[in-house]
Write a protein that holds these residues in place. Structure first.
Motif, PDB file in Angstrom:
ATOM      1  N   ASN A 123       9.152  12.576   7.005  1.00 24.98           N
ATOM      2  CA  ASN A 123       8.974  11.124   6.812  1.00 24.98           C
ATOM      3  C   ASN A 123       8.698  10.360   8.100  1.00 24.98           C
TER       4      ASN A 123
ATOM      5  N   HIS B 112       8.637   5.059   6.890  1.00 27.29           N
ATOM      6  CA  HIS B 112       8.311   5.632   5.590  1.00 27.29           C
ATOM      7  C   HIS B 112       9.536   6.325   5.005  1.00 27.29           C
TER       8      HIS B 112
ATOM      9  N   VAL C 229       4.704  11.688   5.115  1.00 30.64           N
ATOM     10  CA  VAL C 229       3.558  10.976   5.680  1.00 30.64           C
ATOM     11  C   VAL C 229       2.329  11.857   5.487  1.00 30.64           C
TER      12      VAL C 229
ATOM     13  N   CYS D 287      -0.089   6.435   5.709  1.00 31.37           N
ATOM     14  CA  CYS D 287       0.206   6.347   4.276  1.00 31.37           C
ATOM     15  C   CYS D 287       1.171   7.455   3.903  1.00 31.37           C
ATOM     16  N   SER D 288       1.845   7.261   2.768  1.00 35.05           N
ATOM     17  CA  SER D 288       2.947   8.155   2.420  1.00 35.05           C
ATOM     18  C   SER D 288       3.078   8.311   0.912  1.00 35.05           C
TER      19      SER D 288
ATOM     20  N   ASP E  64       5.642   7.660  -0.459  1.00 31.53           N
ATOM     21  CA  ASP E  64       6.507   6.559  -0.889  1.00 31.53           C
ATOM     22  C   ASP E  64       5.700   5.394  -1.477  1.00 31.53           C
TER      23      ASP E  64
ATOM     24  N   SER F 249       3.254   3.582   0.112  1.00 36.04           N
ATOM     25  CA  SER F 249       2.935   2.493   1.034  1.00 36.04           C
ATOM     26  C   SER F 249       1.890   2.913   2.063  1.00 36.04           C
TER      27      SER F 249
ATOM     28  N   LYS G 120       1.121   1.594   5.935  1.00 41.08           N
ATOM     29  CA  LYS G 120       1.733   0.780   6.978  1.00 41.08           C
ATOM     30  C   LYS G 120       0.793   0.652   8.171  1.00 41.08           C
TER      31      LYS G 120
ATOM     32  N   THR H 177       2.924  -3.929   5.835  1.00 41.51           N
ATOM     33  CA  THR H 177       3.045  -2.918   4.786  1.00 41.51           C
ATOM     34  C   THR H 177       2.275  -3.352   3.549  1.00 41.51           C
TER      35      THR H 177
ATOM     36  N   GLU I 214       1.621  -2.031  -0.360  1.00 38.08           N
ATOM     37  CA  GLU I 214       2.215  -1.107  -1.314  1.00 38.08           C
ATOM     38  C   GLU I 214       1.296  -0.814  -2.482  1.00 38.08           C
TER      39      GLU I 214
END
Length: 436
Positions: A287, A306, A310, A323-324, A326, A328, A330, A345, A347
């Protein structure tokens, strides 16, 4: 590790490729590495499938060069923008319901599979994209599993694609035909090019080909599948399964490359690499993003923010984008002290798998964002205003821009299908005229 990595054999296919991936213990907050590759067969699986809680690409120099773009900082150094998803109907896509209102930005999943019986009366799109300023050029068929890398070596009219089906395919850019299939002993985890060289990350090795001279090398030393590669003019970086990044120096074409260093620090698999601003950025399943000085090869900062793996990092102007899983994207900017901090951020409703940047016919930057809902969204920067979507049968794992001036870009999805897209300058002009 250094001794193993220094062994280089020319014109050798390499033997003894085998899987060294472990599921580990626990698992409640650990991403399932097999799900990440699209082949987890456990139901239920004790590890996390991000949907319930899928390469490094050459540096887009034009995309990096754009200046004078800013995000406005907010208290806490982070602003968040929510993007509402219109995808409905779960895994099988949208349901056909008795409703006359058309959905103009959602593809019909039944049409994608060739099973829609409503034809022109269907409320969902029967199209591979929506939006203005781009169009589908052609599709390349041949791979049978997820495409993990796309590359166009300089001085060549060939397109190279690497796939989990253990092949690299070579395509003629003039005819769109596959002219060569290279069989490998293991699946492809990444594929990039630098100049005339093509680099292929496989299991426990990196394959190297010179498309002009035909020279081949096999670099041994990586542990497990090489999921990401990045290069400077004379240095190759390979991300390994154990979280290490190996660096080789190429001094002369007729001499074996020299192992410079093993960059250690990540506690999880390294998934993505990107070189920019005299730094190398690495994203991991732990992460985090690590920032390495390109001259000293030392880690100078670890970026945390994150909450999922990632998947991709990208330099744009003076910013780093990441980007991830999760959900998002960023943006990271530099402080007065020279460190990086999260400043913005954006989403999505689904995990984000990859980022790629290009400029349109007017030189305006566009961010391509691949998500786990099988869509690739096109955003204007820095506003993140959506200008369109691309659709695929499965998630897109590889995105690559074409040669400068062509307006072409490529996507490869988890079914093995490669789609060639083209930015449409005329369409963009018409859109601008109609809105003025």
């Amino acid at each position: 590790m250094a001794t193993a990595a220094a062994r280089v054999s020319e014109r050798r296919q390499g033997s003894g490729f085998h899987r060294r991936q472990s599921r580990g213990g626990g698992g409640a907050n650990v991403i399932c590495a097999f799900w990440l590759e699209g082949r987890c067969s456990r139901h239920p699986c004790k590890f996390l499938h991000a949907e319930s809680g899928s390469a490094a690409s050459p540096r887009p120099k034009q995309f990096q060069a754009h200046k004078s773009r800013t995000w406005k900082r907010t208290p806490g150094n982070s602003s968040t923008v929510k993007n509402s998803s219109v995808l409905s109907g779960g895994e099988d896509g949208p349901k056909h319901i008795n409703d006359t209102e058309r959905v103009e930005d959602e593809v019909c999943r039944h049409w994608l599979s060739g099973k829609c019986v409503r034809g022109e009366h269907c409320k969902y799109l029967h199209s591979w994209s929506c939006g203005n300023g781009f169009s589908m050029f052609t599709k390349l068929e041949g791979h049978s599993k997820a495409v993990k890398g796309i590359a166009l070596p300089s001085g060549s009219y060939k397109l190279y694609t690497g796939c989990k089906d253990k092949t690299v395919r070579v395509w003629d850019c003039n005819t769109g035909q596959c002219v060569q299939v290279v069989d490998l002993p293991g699946e492809v985890g990444s594929l990039i090019s630098e100049g005339p060289w093509v680099f292929v990350g496989t299991e426990d090795a990196v394959k190297v080909w010179n498309t002009q001279t035909g020279n081949e090398l096999t670099l041994l030393g990586p542990v497990g599948l090489v999921r990401a590669l990045a290069t400077t003019d004379d240095t190759l970086f390979a991300a390994t399964q154990d979280g290490t990044i190996l660096a080789w120096k190429f001094r002369f074409e007729n001499e074996p490359p020299e192992l410079l260093a093993s960059l250690k620090g990540h506690s999880g698999v390294v998934i993505c690499l990107f070189i920019g601003a005299n730094k190398i950025y690495s994203g991991s399943m732990d992460n985090t993003i690590r920032v390495w000085d390109l001259n000293t090869l030392l880690c100078v900062q670890t970026l945390q923010g994150h909450t999922g793996a990632v998947m991709s990092v990208l330099c744009w102007d003076k910013y780093l984008l990441s980007c991830s899983l999760d959900g998002s994207i960023k943006a990271w900017g530099s402080t007065e002290a020279g460190d990086m901090e999260m400043i913005y951020t954006h989403e999505e409703e689904h995990g984000v798998l990859g980022l790629c940047g290009l400029n349109d016919a007017e030189g305006k930057p566009i961010l391509l964002c691949s998500c786990h809902d099988n869509y690739v969204r096109l955003y204007d920067l820095p506003t993140f205003a959506e200008r369109g979507k691309l659709f695929a049968k499965r998630e897109v794992r590889a995105i690559q821009i074409g040669p400068a001036g062509t307006g072409l870009f490529f996507t490869g999805d988890a079914t093995g299908q490669i789609t060639v897209w083209k930015l449409d300058a005329e369409s963009k002009k018409k859109t601008s005229s109609s809105s003025s």
